[in-house]
Design a protein around this motif. Structure first.
Motif, PDB file in Angstrom:
ATOM      1  N   SER A 135      81.989 -82.185 -11.064  1.00  0.00           N
ATOM      2  CA  SER A 135      81.407 -82.371  -9.849  1.00  0.00           C
ATOM      3  C   SER A 135      81.974 -82.198  -8.531  1.00  0.00           C
ATOM      4  O   SER A 135      81.446 -81.808  -7.434  1.00  0.00           O
ATOM      5  CB  SER A 135      80.680 -83.602  -9.660  1.00  0.00           C
ATOM      6  OG  SER A 135      81.572 -84.827  -9.501  1.00  0.00           O
ATOM      7  N   GLU A 136      83.523 -82.168  -8.360  1.00  0.00           N
ATOM      8  CA  GLU A 136      84.023 -82.135  -7.216  1.00  0.00           C
ATOM      9  C   GLU A 136      84.850 -80.913  -7.156  1.00  0.00           C
ATOM     10  O   GLU A 136      85.606 -80.757  -6.230  1.00  0.00           O
ATOM     11  CB  GLU A 136      85.059 -83.483  -7.205  1.00  0.00           C
ATOM     12  CG  GLU A 136      84.409 -84.725  -7.312  1.00  0.00           C
ATOM     13  CD  GLU A 136      83.702 -84.810  -6.159  1.00  0.00           C
ATOM     14  OE1 GLU A 136      83.847 -84.562  -4.901  1.00  0.00           O
ATOM     15  OE2 GLU A 136      82.417 -85.809  -6.154  1.00  0.00           O
ATOM     16  N   ILE A 137      84.674 -79.993  -8.232  1.00  0.00           N
ATOM     17  CA  ILE A 137      85.493 -79.087  -8.116  1.00  0.00           C
ATOM     18  C   ILE A 137      84.673 -77.617  -7.826  1.00  0.00           C
ATOM     19  O   ILE A 137      83.368 -77.523  -8.409  1.00  0.00           O
ATOM     20  CB  ILE A 137      86.042 -78.487  -9.774  1.00  0.00           C
ATOM     21  CG1 ILE A 137      87.087 -79.708  -9.951  1.00  0.00           C
ATOM     22  CG2 ILE A 137      87.017 -77.207  -9.679  1.00  0.00           C
ATOM     23  CD1 ILE A 137      87.362 -79.651 -11.627  1.00  0.00           C
ATOM     24  N   PRO A 138      84.740 -77.086  -6.964  1.00  0.00           N
ATOM     25  CA  PRO A 138      83.879 -75.719  -6.567  1.00  0.00           C
ATOM     26  C   PRO A 138      83.913 -74.587  -7.557  1.00  0.00           C
ATOM     27  O   PRO A 138      84.849 -74.658  -8.390  1.00  0.00           O
ATOM     28  CB  PRO A 138      84.755 -75.125  -5.091  1.00  0.00           C
ATOM     29  CG  PRO A 138      85.694 -76.241  -5.005  1.00  0.00           C
ATOM     30  CD  PRO A 138      86.136 -76.984  -6.056  1.00  0.00           C
ATOM     31  N   THR A 139      82.966 -73.849  -7.549  1.00  0.00           N
ATOM     32  CA  THR A 139      82.718 -72.794  -8.459  1.00  0.00           C
ATOM     33  C   THR A 139      83.657 -71.822  -8.147  1.00  0.00           C
ATOM     34  O   THR A 139      83.977 -71.673  -7.243  1.00  0.00           O
ATOM     35  CB  THR A 139      81.192 -72.249  -8.311  1.00  0.00           C
ATOM     36  OG1 THR A 139      81.022 -71.896  -6.973  1.00  0.00           O
ATOM     37  CG2 THR A 139      80.038 -73.289  -8.714  1.00  0.00           C
ATOM     38  N   GLY A 140      84.005 -71.084  -9.227  1.00  0.00           N
ATOM     39  CA  GLY A 140      85.084 -70.112  -9.055  1.00  0.00           C
ATOM     40  C   GLY A 140      86.502 -70.614  -9.433  1.00  0.00           C
ATOM     41  O   GLY A 140      87.665 -69.811  -9.495  1.00  0.00           O
ATOM     42  N   THR A 141      86.717 -71.897  -9.294  1.00  0.00           N
ATOM     43  CA  THR A 141      87.951 -72.541  -9.444  1.00  0.00           C
ATOM     44  C   THR A 141      88.709 -72.497 -11.105  1.00  0.00           C
ATOM     45  O   THR A 141      87.882 -72.671 -11.779  1.00  0.00           O
ATOM     46  CB  THR A 141      88.121 -73.802  -8.963  1.00  0.00           C
ATOM     47  OG1 THR A 141      87.663 -73.740  -7.744  1.00  0.00           O
ATOM     48  CG2 THR A 141      89.430 -74.588  -8.978  1.00  0.00           C
ATOM     49  N   PRO A 142      89.854 -71.858 -11.128  1.00  0.00           N
ATOM     50  CA  PRO A 142      90.136 -72.013 -12.605  1.00  0.00           C
ATOM     51  C   PRO A 142      90.694 -73.272 -13.051  1.00  0.00           C
ATOM     52  O   PRO A 142      91.358 -74.205 -12.184  1.00  0.00           O
ATOM     53  CB  PRO A 142      91.434 -71.055 -12.441  1.00  0.00           C
ATOM     54  CG  PRO A 142      91.855 -71.122 -11.074  1.00  0.00           C
ATOM     55  CD  PRO A 142      90.663 -71.321 -10.200  1.00  0.00           C
ATOM     56  N   ILE A 143      90.279 -73.708 -14.274  1.00  0.00           N
ATOM     57  CA  ILE A 143      90.562 -74.962 -14.631  1.00  0.00           C
ATOM     58  C   ILE A 143      90.847 -74.844 -16.101  1.00  0.00           C
ATOM     59  O   ILE A 143      90.656 -73.952 -16.938  1.00  0.00           O
ATOM     60  CB  ILE A 143      89.300 -75.948 -14.581  1.00  0.00           C
ATOM     61  CG1 ILE A 143      88.043 -75.411 -15.267  1.00  0.00           C
ATOM     62  CG2 ILE A 143      88.872 -76.320 -12.877  1.00  0.00           C
ATOM     63  CD1 ILE A 143      86.776 -76.074 -15.077  1.00  0.00           C
ATOM     64  N   TYR A 144      91.447 -76.059 -16.705  1.00  0.00           N
ATOM     65  CA  TYR A 144      91.960 -76.423 -18.105  1.00  0.00           C
ATOM     66  C   TYR A 144      92.008 -77.822 -18.594  1.00  0.00           C
ATOM     67  O   TYR A 144      91.600 -78.572 -17.569  1.00  0.00           O
ATOM     68  CB  TYR A 144      93.167 -75.319 -18.265  1.00  0.00           C
ATOM     69  CG  TYR A 144      94.237 -76.209 -17.945  1.00  0.00           C
ATOM     70  CD1 TYR A 144      95.082 -77.149 -18.680  1.00  0.00           C
ATOM     71  CD2 TYR A 144      94.719 -76.169 -16.374  1.00  0.00           C
ATOM     72  CE1 TYR A 144      96.325 -78.086 -18.070  1.00  0.00           C
ATOM     73  CE2 TYR A 144      95.791 -76.879 -16.016  1.00  0.00           C
ATOM     74  CZ  TYR A 144      96.501 -77.874 -16.812  1.00  0.00           C
ATOM     75  OH  TYR A 144      97.731 -78.653 -16.389  1.00  0.00           O
ATOM     76  N   ASN A 145      91.964 -77.871 -19.875  1.00  0.00           N
ATOM     77  CA  ASN A 145      92.168 -79.319 -20.342  1.00  0.00           C
ATOM     78  C   ASN A 145      90.742 -80.003 -19.900  1.00  0.00           C
ATOM     79  O   ASN A 145      90.822 -81.000 -19.245  1.00  0.00           O
ATOM     80  CB  ASN A 145      93.073 -80.145 -19.779  1.00  0.00           C
ATOM     81  CG  ASN A 145      93.368 -81.389 -20.593  1.00  0.00           C
ATOM     82  OD1 ASN A 145      92.960 -81.447 -21.932  1.00  0.00           O
ATOM     83  ND2 ASN A 145      94.250 -82.138 -20.010  1.00  0.00           N
ATOM     84  N   ILE A 146      89.535 -79.393 -20.411  1.00  0.00           N
ATOM     85  CA  ILE A 146      88.252 -79.864 -19.985  1.00  0.00           C
ATOM     86  C   ILE A 146      87.614 -80.899 -20.875  1.00  0.00           C
ATOM     87  O   ILE A 146      87.759 -80.621 -22.328  1.00  0.00           O
ATOM     88  CB  ILE A 146      87.320 -78.817 -19.747  1.00  0.00           C
ATOM     89  CG1 ILE A 146      87.862 -77.413 -18.923  1.00  0.00           C
ATOM     90  CG2 ILE A 146      86.060 -79.171 -19.379  1.00  0.00           C
ATOM     91  CD1 ILE A 146      87.421 -76.192 -19.074  1.00  0.00           C
ATOM     92  N   GLU A 147      87.118 -81.964 -20.555  1.00  0.00           N
ATOM     93  CA  GLU A 147      86.449 -82.897 -21.358  1.00  0.00           C
ATOM     94  C   GLU A 147      85.043 -82.520 -21.832  1.00  0.00           C
ATOM     95  O   GLU A 147      84.572 -81.561 -21.196  1.00  0.00           O
ATOM     96  CB  GLU A 147      86.228 -84.259 -20.824  1.00  0.00           C
ATOM     97  CG  GLU A 147      87.632 -85.013 -20.555  1.00  0.00           C
ATOM     98  CD  GLU A 147      87.351 -86.308 -19.715  1.00  0.00           C
ATOM     99  OE1 GLU A 147      88.100 -87.237 -20.027  1.00  0.00           O
ATOM    100  OE2 GLU A 147      86.276 -86.614 -18.922  1.00  0.00           O
ATOM    101  N   LEU A 148      84.782 -82.729 -23.074  1.00  0.00           N
ATOM    102  CA  LEU A 148      83.360 -82.633 -23.590  1.00  0.00           C
ATOM    103  C   LEU A 148      82.528 -83.861 -23.356  1.00  0.00           C
ATOM    104  O   LEU A 148      81.132 -83.642 -23.162  1.00  0.00           O
ATOM    105  CB  LEU A 148      83.333 -81.974 -24.884  1.00  0.00           C
ATOM    106  CG  LEU A 148      83.501 -80.619 -25.123  1.00  0.00           C
ATOM    107  CD1 LEU A 148      83.606 -80.061 -26.637  1.00  0.00           C
ATOM    108  CD2 LEU A 148      82.395 -79.923 -24.496  1.00  0.00           C
TER     109      LEU A 148
END
Length: 279
Positions: A135-148
């Protein structure tokens, strides 16, 4: 990005062999307090039957206890002490130390440096290594190690060189494009780490010889058409023959090679777009 080292072709096996230079790794010996023994099972289940084929042998290794969630130290600032090699995964890991002196391992992002500070918090800045809710990360930002599942720890995008992208947010869910091309709805309270997984050159390494694969714990793979009919559905025939079937099968007779194995799962409703077939 780590450079690739080509070895001198002193033998036929070494002619096309390559290694990583491990320029990103700053520490050779692991942290003893974060090690546990790793028992080998060689692909066998508790009854001793082979449940996963082509596994066994391999070099001995200890398991590094990686913290995939970071929630135990939520809001605390940690300092990166070292970047290490992990024999249990394709990515590098980073040794971090929190304010209270507690040490932990995390999956190292590309470009992380010793002495850098990272934080797991809702108000953390959007810098590489920091962990925030979707919710705090803008769209288009590269991310990893994501929770399901919120609070369970990262389960997606943990392999070397991979990254995911937030495409859109709608209500309680965010549409995330995974490295496979699949677009999946993930709850916005799930945590993710900013950046791209380290060791980007991992998939460019050339193994070159069978012995190196055995060191990794992978046993030889024999073609089904080279077997007898009693051993494999593709077996039998004289000389070089086709499999004689409409589509490839496993030794157990189930469809293989591109056949969709995903059944009816309750989580299928969260898949916006399936991954495309890789050619």
């Amino acid at each position: 990005m780590a450079d690739i080292r080509i070895v001198r072709p002193t033998t036929s096996a070494r002619r096309k062999m390559s290694y990583l230079t491990y320029e990103e790794v700053t520490k050779k010996t692991p942290e003893k307090s974060l090690l546990i023994h790793l028992k080998k099972h060689a692909g066998r289940d508790r009854n001793g039957h082979i449940s996963i084929r082509h596994r066994g042998g391999g070099a001995k290794r200890m398991y590094r206890m990686v913290d995939f969630s970071g929630l135990k130290h939520f809001g605390q600032t940690a300092t990166v002490l070292a970047v290490e090699y992990d024999p249990n995964r394709s990515a590098f890991i980073a040794l971090i130390q929190y304010e209270g002196g507690k040490k932990a391992y995390m999956i190292a992002p590309q470009g992380i440096e010793v002495g850098q500070t990272i934080t797991t918090d809702k108000t953390a800045s959007l810098t590489t290594g920091n962990r925030l809710p979707l919710s705090e990360i803008p769209t288009g930002t590269p991310i990893y190690n994501i929770e399901l599942t919120p609070g369970k720890g990262g389960q997606l995008v943990r392999s070397a060189g991979t990254t995911a992208t937030i495409l859109a947010k709608e209500g309680k869910y965010a549409n995330v494009r995974l490295p496979s091309g699949e677009v999946r709805m993930i709850h916005v309270t799930c945590m993710a780490t900013i950046g791209e997984v380290s060791n980007k050159a991992h998939n460019t390494i050339r193994i070159a010889k069978a012995g190196r694969t055995r060191h990794m714990g992978r046993r030889p793979t024999v073609r089904g058409k080279a077997m007898n009919p009693v051993d494999h559905p593709h077996g039998g025939g004289e000389g070089h023959t086709s499999i004689g079937l409409k589509h490839p099968k496993t030794p157990q007779g189930k469809p293989a090679m591109g056949y969709r194995t995903r059944g009816r799962k309750t989580s299928s409703k969260f898949i916006v777009r399936r991954r495309g077939k890789k050619r």
